[in-house]
Design a protein around this motif. Sequence first.
Motif, PDB file in Angstrom:
ATOM      1  N   UNK A  61       0.824  -1.211   0.000  1.00 41.34           N
ATOM      2  CA  UNK A  61       0.000   0.000   0.000  1.00 41.34           C
ATOM      3  C   UNK A  61       0.858   1.260   0.000  1.00 41.34           C
ATOM      4  N   UNK A  62       0.453   2.200  -0.809  1.00 35.08           N
ATOM      5  CA  UNK A  62       1.110   3.507  -0.854  1.00 35.08           C
ATOM      6  C   UNK A  62       0.423   4.396   0.184  1.00 35.08           C
ATOM      7  N   UNK A  63       0.939   4.321   1.413  1.00 35.21           N
ATOM      8  CA  UNK A  63       0.330   5.048   2.518  1.00 35.21           C
ATOM      9  C   UNK A  63       0.395   6.555   2.294  1.00 35.21           C
ATOM     10  N   UNK A  64       1.448   7.027   1.653  1.00 31.54           N
ATOM     11  CA  UNK A  64       1.563   8.468   1.400  1.00 31.54           C
ATOM     12  C   UNK A  64       0.451   8.948   0.478  1.00 31.54           C
ATOM     13  N   UNK A  65       0.129   8.133  -0.524  1.00 33.13           N
ATOM     14  CA  UNK A  65      -0.990   8.482  -1.406  1.00 33.13           C
ATOM     15  C   UNK A  65      -2.293   8.502  -0.607  1.00 33.13           C
ATOM     16  N   UNK A  66      -2.517   7.494   0.214  1.00 36.75           N
ATOM     17  CA  UNK A  66      -3.743   7.430   1.025  1.00 36.75           C
ATOM     18  C   UNK A  66      -3.879   8.674   1.890  1.00 36.75           C
ATOM     19  N   UNK A  67      -2.791   9.070   2.520  1.00 35.80           N
ATOM     20  CA  UNK A  67      -2.821  10.247   3.385  1.00 35.80           C
ATOM     21  C   UNK A  67      -3.064  11.530   2.583  1.00 35.80           C
ATOM     22  N   UNK A  68      -2.420  11.641   1.432  1.00 36.78           N
ATOM     23  CA  UNK A  68      -2.601  12.830   0.596  1.00 36.78           C
ATOM     24  C   UNK A  68      -4.042  12.918   0.097  1.00 36.78           C
ATOM     25  N   UNK A  69      -4.602  11.797  -0.341  1.00 38.47           N
ATOM     26  CA  UNK A  69      -5.998  11.788  -0.805  1.00 38.47           C
ATOM     27  C   UNK A  69      -6.929  12.140   0.347  1.00 38.47           C
ATOM     28  N   UNK A  70      -6.660  11.594   1.519  1.00 39.99           N
ATOM     29  CA  UNK A  70      -7.491  11.884   2.691  1.00 39.99           C
ATOM     30  C   UNK A  70      -7.434  13.367   3.041  1.00 39.99           C
ATOM     31  N   UNK A  71      -6.268  13.963   2.966  1.00 39.92           N
ATOM     32  CA  UNK A  71      -6.148  15.399   3.261  1.00 39.92           C
ATOM     33  C   UNK A  71      -6.979  16.234   2.287  1.00 39.92           C
ATOM     34  N   UNK A  72      -6.905  15.873   1.002  1.00 40.55           N
ATOM     35  CA  UNK A  72      -7.677  16.622   0.000  1.00 40.55           C
ATOM     36  C   UNK A  72      -9.174  16.467   0.242  1.00 40.55           C
ATOM     37  N   UNK A  73      -9.602  15.256   0.589  1.00 39.45           N
ATOM     38  CA  UNK A  73     -11.029  15.012   0.802  1.00 39.45           C
ATOM     39  C   UNK A  73     -11.549  15.676   2.064  1.00 39.45           C
ATOM     40  N   UNK A  74     -10.699  15.790   3.070  1.00 44.60           N
ATOM     41  CA  UNK A  74     -11.141  16.427   4.319  1.00 44.60           C
ATOM     42  C   UNK A  74     -11.629  17.847   4.090  1.00 44.60           C
ATOM     43  N   UNK A  75     -11.119  18.485   3.050  1.00 41.12           N
ATOM     44  CA  UNK A  75     -11.575  19.837   2.739  1.00 41.12           C
ATOM     45  C   UNK A  75     -13.013  19.834   2.227  1.00 41.12           C
ATOM     46  N   UNK A  76     -13.463  18.675   1.690  1.00 42.22           N
ATOM     47  CA  UNK A  76     -14.804  18.593   1.110  1.00 42.22           C
ATOM     48  C   UNK A  76     -15.823  17.935   2.041  1.00 42.22           C
ATOM     49  N   UNK A  77     -15.353  17.184   3.013  1.00 39.96           N
ATOM     50  CA  UNK A  77     -16.265  16.466   3.924  1.00 39.96           C
ATOM     51  C   UNK A  77     -15.872  16.756   5.365  1.00 39.96           C
ATOM     52  N   UNK A  78     -16.763  16.508   6.263  1.00 37.89           N
ATOM     53  CA  UNK A  78     -16.499  16.788   7.675  1.00 37.89           C
ATOM     54  C   UNK A  78     -16.182  15.491   8.425  1.00 37.89           C
ATOM     55  N   UNK A  79     -15.136  14.786   7.954  1.00 48.94           N
ATOM     56  CA  UNK A  79     -14.724  13.517   8.555  1.00 48.94           C
ATOM     57  C   UNK A  79     -13.202  13.540   8.681  1.00 48.94           C
ATOM     58  N   UNK A  80     -12.679  13.100   9.803  1.00 52.53           N
ATOM     59  CA  UNK A  80     -11.231  13.066  10.007  1.00 52.53           C
ATOM     60  C   UNK A  80     -10.655  11.793   9.384  1.00 52.53           C
ATOM     61  N   UNK A  81     -10.438  11.852   8.083  1.00 46.35           N
ATOM     62  CA  UNK A  81      -9.948  10.696   7.346  1.00 46.35           C
ATOM     63  C   UNK A  81      -8.477  10.414   7.641  1.00 46.35           C
ATOM     64  N   UNK A  82      -7.678  11.455   7.763  1.00 48.37           N
ATOM     65  CA  UNK A  82      -6.237  11.284   7.968  1.00 48.37           C
ATOM     66  C   UNK A  82      -5.962  10.505   9.249  1.00 48.37           C
ATOM     67  N   UNK A  83      -6.633  10.858  10.314  1.00 45.29           N
ATOM     68  CA  UNK A  83      -6.422  10.174  11.588  1.00 45.29           C
ATOM     69  C   UNK A  83      -6.754   8.684  11.466  1.00 45.29           C
ATOM     70  N   UNK A  84      -7.818   8.362  10.762  1.00 44.71           N
ATOM     71  CA  UNK A  84      -8.199   6.959  10.594  1.00 44.71           C
ATOM     72  C   UNK A  84      -7.159   6.188   9.775  1.00 44.71           C
ATOM     73  N   UNK A  85      -6.625   6.826   8.742  1.00 46.76           N
ATOM     74  CA  UNK A  85      -5.601   6.172   7.926  1.00 46.76           C
ATOM     75  C   UNK A  85      -4.314   6.011   8.718  1.00 46.76           C
TER      76      UNK A  85
END
Length: 91
Positions: A61-85
């Motif tokens: 798994x490319x964890x850096x990609x997952x984290x980067x995607x989560x950061x971008x999505x957090x701007x659009x949704x109200x969910x702490x995706x980065x912390x979960x990843x």
Amino acid sequence: MAVGLSGFEKEIVERADPMIFEGCEIFVATPEDLVVLKILAGRPRDLDDVEGIVEIHAKQLDWQYCLAAARRLEAAVDIDLVQQIERLRSG
């Protein structure tokens, strides 16, 4: 949810992996994109699926990609995706 507005859906399609299924070429979301999408959905079944994906693909798994995607999505949704990843990555 404003996931489509974030451009993430387009990125998923562009990154999709081709595979042959019953003689037809289909495109499947990458494990990284599935992890982010399922965490975003957040239903118990989705979170169980994420655990399975991580168990099978953890070393690749490319964890850096997952984290980067989560950061971008957090701007659009109200969910702490980065912390979960981060929890998944360290767990």
